[in-house]
Write a protein that holds these residues in place. Structure first.
Motif, PDB file in Angstrom:
ATOM      1  N   TYR A  45      -7.381  23.957  -7.371  1.00 46.14           N
ATOM      2  CA  TYR A  45      -8.254  22.843  -7.740  1.00 46.14           C
ATOM      3  C   TYR A  45      -7.697  22.181  -8.989  1.00 46.14           C
ATOM      4  N   LEU A  46      -6.634  21.429  -8.799  1.00 48.38           N
ATOM      5  CA  LEU A  46      -5.911  20.805  -9.905  1.00 48.38           C
ATOM      6  C   LEU A  46      -5.999  19.287  -9.818  1.00 48.38           C
ATOM      7  N   THR A  47      -5.816  18.651 -10.968  1.00 48.60           N
ATOM      8  CA  THR A  47      -5.777  17.193 -11.035  1.00 48.60           C
ATOM      9  C   THR A  47      -4.384  16.765 -11.466  1.00 48.60           C
ATOM     10  N   GLY A  48      -3.821  15.815 -10.737  1.00 48.06           N
ATOM     11  CA  GLY A  48      -2.512  15.276 -11.067  1.00 48.06           C
ATOM     12  C   GLY A  48      -2.637  13.892 -11.679  1.00 48.06           C
ATOM     13  N   ILE A  49      -1.641  13.528 -12.470  1.00 45.82           N
ATOM     14  CA  ILE A  49      -1.587  12.217 -13.100  1.00 45.82           C
ATOM     15  C   ILE A  49      -0.369  11.477 -12.552  1.00 45.82           C
ATOM     16  N   TRP A  50      -0.574  10.225 -12.177  1.00 47.39           N
ATOM     17  CA  TRP A  50       0.475   9.391 -11.610  1.00 47.39           C
ATOM     18  C   TRP A  50       0.627   8.145 -12.462  1.00 47.39           C
ATOM     19  N   ARG A  51       1.831   7.626 -12.490  1.00 45.36           N
ATOM     20  CA  ARG A  51       2.095   6.310 -13.082  1.00 45.36           C
ATOM     21  C   ARG A  51       2.558   5.418 -11.938  1.00 45.36           C
ATOM     22  N   LEU A  52       1.616   4.631 -11.427  1.00 47.33           N
ATOM     23  CA  LEU A  52       1.837   3.872 -10.198  1.00 47.33           C
ATOM     24  C   LEU A  52       2.263   4.835  -9.097  1.00 47.33           C
ATOM     25  N   VAL A  81       0.843  -1.190   0.000  1.00 46.93           N
ATOM     26  CA  VAL A  81       0.000   0.000   0.000  1.00 46.93           C
ATOM     27  C   VAL A  81       0.880   1.243   0.000  1.00 46.93           C
ATOM     28  N   HIS A  82       0.487   2.230  -0.799  1.00 51.12           N
ATOM     29  CA  HIS A  82       1.288   3.437  -0.967  1.00 51.12           C
ATOM     30  C   HIS A  82       0.370   4.657  -0.964  1.00 51.12           C
ATOM     31  N   ILE A  83       0.691   5.650  -0.137  1.00 49.68           N
ATOM     32  CA  ILE A  83      -0.016   6.920  -0.184  1.00 49.68           C
ATOM     33  C   ILE A  83       0.629   7.788  -1.259  1.00 49.68           C
ATOM     34  N   LEU A  84      -0.192   8.424  -2.082  1.00 51.68           N
ATOM     35  CA  LEU A  84       0.299   9.284  -3.155  1.00 51.68           C
ATOM     36  C   LEU A  84       0.425  10.699  -2.602  1.00 51.68           C
ATOM     37  N   PRO A  85       1.647  11.197  -2.400  1.00 48.38           N
ATOM     38  CA  PRO A  85       1.837  12.483  -1.714  1.00 48.38           C
ATOM     39  C   PRO A  85       1.152  13.633  -2.430  1.00 48.38           C
ATOM     40  N   GLY A  86       0.554  14.538  -1.649  1.00 45.94           N
ATOM     41  CA  GLY A  86      -0.035  15.738  -2.216  1.00 45.94           C
ATOM     42  C   GLY A  86      -1.413  15.550  -2.791  1.00 45.94           C
ATOM     43  N   THR A  87      -1.975  14.333  -2.711  1.00 44.81           N
ATOM     44  CA  THR A  87      -3.301  14.096  -3.272  1.00 44.81           C
ATOM     45  C   THR A  87      -4.353  14.091  -2.170  1.00 44.81           C
ATOM     46  N   ALA A  88      -5.585  14.463  -2.561  1.00 44.85           N
ATOM     47  CA  ALA A  88      -6.698  14.427  -1.626  1.00 44.85           C
ATOM     48  C   ALA A  88      -7.641  13.279  -1.923  1.00 44.85           C
ATOM     49  N   SER A  89      -7.697  12.849  -3.196  1.00 47.57           N
ATOM     50  CA  SER A  89      -8.579  11.761  -3.593  1.00 47.57           C
ATOM     51  C   SER A  89      -8.110  11.222  -4.928  1.00 47.57           C
ATOM     52  N   VAL A  90      -8.614  10.058  -5.303  1.00 47.36           N
ATOM     53  CA  VAL A  90      -8.279   9.453  -6.594  1.00 47.36           C
ATOM     54  C   VAL A  90      -9.568   9.139  -7.337  1.00 47.36           C
ATOM     55  N   SER A  91      -9.480   9.076  -8.672  1.00 49.23           N
ATOM     56  CA  SER A  91     -10.716   8.957  -9.438  1.00 49.23           C
ATOM     57  C   SER A  91     -10.675   7.940 -10.560  1.00 49.23           C
ATOM     58  N   GLY A  92      -9.508   7.452 -10.955  1.00 49.67           N
ATOM     59  CA  GLY A  92      -9.462   6.489 -12.043  1.00 49.67           C
ATOM     60  C   GLY A  92      -8.099   5.850 -12.173  1.00 49.67           C
ATOM     61  N   ILE A  93      -8.080   4.596 -12.645  1.00 52.37           N
ATOM     62  CA  ILE A  93      -6.835   3.874 -12.874  1.00 52.37           C
ATOM     63  C   ILE A  93      -7.041   2.954 -14.067  1.00 52.37           C
ATOM     64  N   ASN A  94      -5.989   2.784 -14.894  1.00 53.52           N
ATOM     65  CA  ASN A  94      -6.096   1.815 -15.992  1.00 53.52           C
ATOM     66  C   ASN A  94      -5.211   0.606 -15.706  1.00 53.52           C
ATOM     67  N   ARG A  95      -5.194  -0.366 -16.635  1.00 53.16           N
ATOM     68  CA  ARG A  95      -4.504  -1.628 -16.376  1.00 53.16           C
ATOM     69  C   ARG A  95      -2.998  -1.467 -16.245  1.00 53.16           C
ATOM     70  N   ASP A  96      -2.440  -0.342 -16.745  1.00 54.97           N
ATOM     71  CA  ASP A  96      -0.997  -0.103 -16.652  1.00 54.97           C
ATOM     72  C   ASP A  96      -0.624   0.737 -15.448  1.00 54.97           C
ATOM     73  N   GLY A  97      -1.620   1.126 -14.635  1.00 47.47           N
ATOM     74  CA  GLY A  97      -1.323   1.898 -13.430  1.00 47.47           C
ATOM     75  C   GLY A  97      -1.301   3.397 -13.633  1.00 47.47           C
ATOM     76  N   LEU A  98      -1.869   3.911 -14.725  1.00 52.18           N
ATOM     77  CA  LEU A  98      -2.035   5.350 -14.914  1.00 52.18           C
ATOM     78  C   LEU A  98      -3.210   5.792 -14.050  1.00 52.18           C
ATOM     79  N   ILE A  99      -2.975   6.801 -13.199  1.00 55.54           N
ATOM     80  CA  ILE A  99      -3.947   7.184 -12.172  1.00 55.54           C
ATOM     81  C   ILE A  99      -4.265   8.667 -12.285  1.00 55.54           C
ATOM     82  N   GLY A 100      -5.542   9.012 -12.153  1.00 56.17           N
ATOM     83  CA  GLY A 100      -5.960  10.403 -12.007  1.00 56.17           C
ATOM     84  C   GLY A 100      -6.276  10.680 -10.552  1.00 56.17           C
TER      85      GLY A 100
END
Length: 348
Positions: free
Chosen positions: A297-304, A267-286
């Motif tokens: 009020y910005l949205t960040g994109i993470w890769r795992l 389990v990993h906390i994504l620093p600086g985020t307040a919530s998450v909204s989507g993930i694909n099979r390769d681990g791309l996260i909104g």
């Protein structure tokens, strides 16, 4: 007045200065070469002024809803430059999911007591209610397979007893439904993976922490987050899970963080985020960035676990991430109070 948005380089530094929390805390990884996400606004039918993307076929097609002055929702799909309008529903109609064949499932509430509504799917260019017994007040779909099989739940009387039952609507028998095995007590389905694994939230009757996976009659609880007072899971893809946790920070204030559970169970906390909204099979996260950390009020994109980039404008919301690497959601205009259905593509 809205707080000043930090420059992209400054925001990058803020995010990467955070600590990535695991059961054994480790430093946040260096960011990969970031994308410059290019936004494209999707067209709306005549008479509608706002809309949003809610689902994808993972092959460049998206679906969602649009609405105008009358408040009634129109269900739409967009693909290859073509917009398909499935007709007008009620003010709270929702698109839930879409499969690779383009079939859309959703939910239409009915505004009277007790709460009632029905699940529907698109068929022959129109919305069609999924079958349910006359004794059922609510039916809702939560997943559709690529073969067209739909799963969901019903609430009503079965054999004279009020209860919730999970059901399957088989694609080859569109006028029928089948009862599925009961889920664990107090479980609520958040999402379903491609292999049929169900992602579950448990209500407060089982304590302040209870999230897990259910497959073939077996529940596997996800790793706990130290200090968490509440944890909620949102989505699963290719064995990876995203959600949020609430816990007190160093000042005692309760803060929320976006969380990733990887395929190995870590389990990993994504620093600086307040919530998450989507993930694909390769681990791309909104993920929505935390406005309390001066991220506006910005949205960040993470890769795992690795921060990628920030979507280029404020008031953007990601609702779904496609396996083709595109992102769907909407952009909200505070001046007009209107939402634009939007997709983003990586334009490195």
């Amino acid at each position: 007045m809205r707080p000043r948005v930090p420059g992209r380089a400054a925001l990058f530094a803020v995010l990467l200065s955070g600590v990535l929390h695991t059961p054994a805390a480790a430093a946040a990884p260096a960011a990969a070469t970031a994308c410059t996400w290019q936004a494209s606004t999707l067209p709306l039918p005549s008479g509608t002024t706002s809309g949003r993307v809610s689902a994808t076929d993972h092959q460049g097609g998206y679906s969602g809803t649009a609405w105008g002055a009358d408040g009634r929702r129109r269900v739409l799909s967009w693909k290859d430059g073509t917009t398909t309008d499935y007709g007008t529903g009620g003010p709270n109609d929702q698109v839930v999911a879409q499969n690779s064949a383009g079939t859309i499932i959703g939910y239409s509430p009915i505004a009277y007591a007790p709460p009632a509504g029905h699940a529907w799917s698109t068929r022959n260019g129109k919305k069609a209610p999924l079958p349910k017994p006359a004794t059922v007040y609510v039916s809702s779909a939560y997943a559709i397979k690529d073969n067209g099989d739909i799963t969901g739940w019903m609430w009503g009387t079965f054999d004279g007893v009020w209860q919730t039952r999970h059901v399957r609507w088989p694609a080859d028998r569109p006028t029928e439904f089948e009862m599925m095995p009961d889920l664990p007590k107090d479980a609520v389905v958040a999402d379903v993976d491609d292999d049929g694994t169900m992602l579950l939230n448990f209500n407060g009757n089982q304590g302040t922490y209870a999230v897990g996976l259910w497959r073939d009659g077996t529940t596997t609880h996800l790793a706990e987050i130290p200090g968490a007072t509440r944890t909620t899971v949102r989505a699963i893809s290719n064995g990876r899970v995203i959600g949020e946790t609430a816990r007190p920070d160093a000042t005692g204030k309760t803060a929320t963080d976006g969380v990733l559970w990887d395929q190995d169970g870590s389990v990993h906390i994504l620093p600086g985020t307040a919530s998450v909204s989507g993930i694909n099979r390769d681990g791309l996260i909104g993920a929505a960035l935390d406005p309390d950390k001066n991220n506006d009020y910005l949205t960040g994109i993470w890769r795992l676990q690795t921060f990628d980039s920030v979507l280029g404008n404020a008031d953007s919301s990601v609702t779904v991430v496609g396996n083709d690497g595109t992102i769907g959601g909407y952009r909200f205009n505070p001046a007009t109070a209107r939402s634009q259905p939007t997709i983003w593509r990586c334009g490195r």
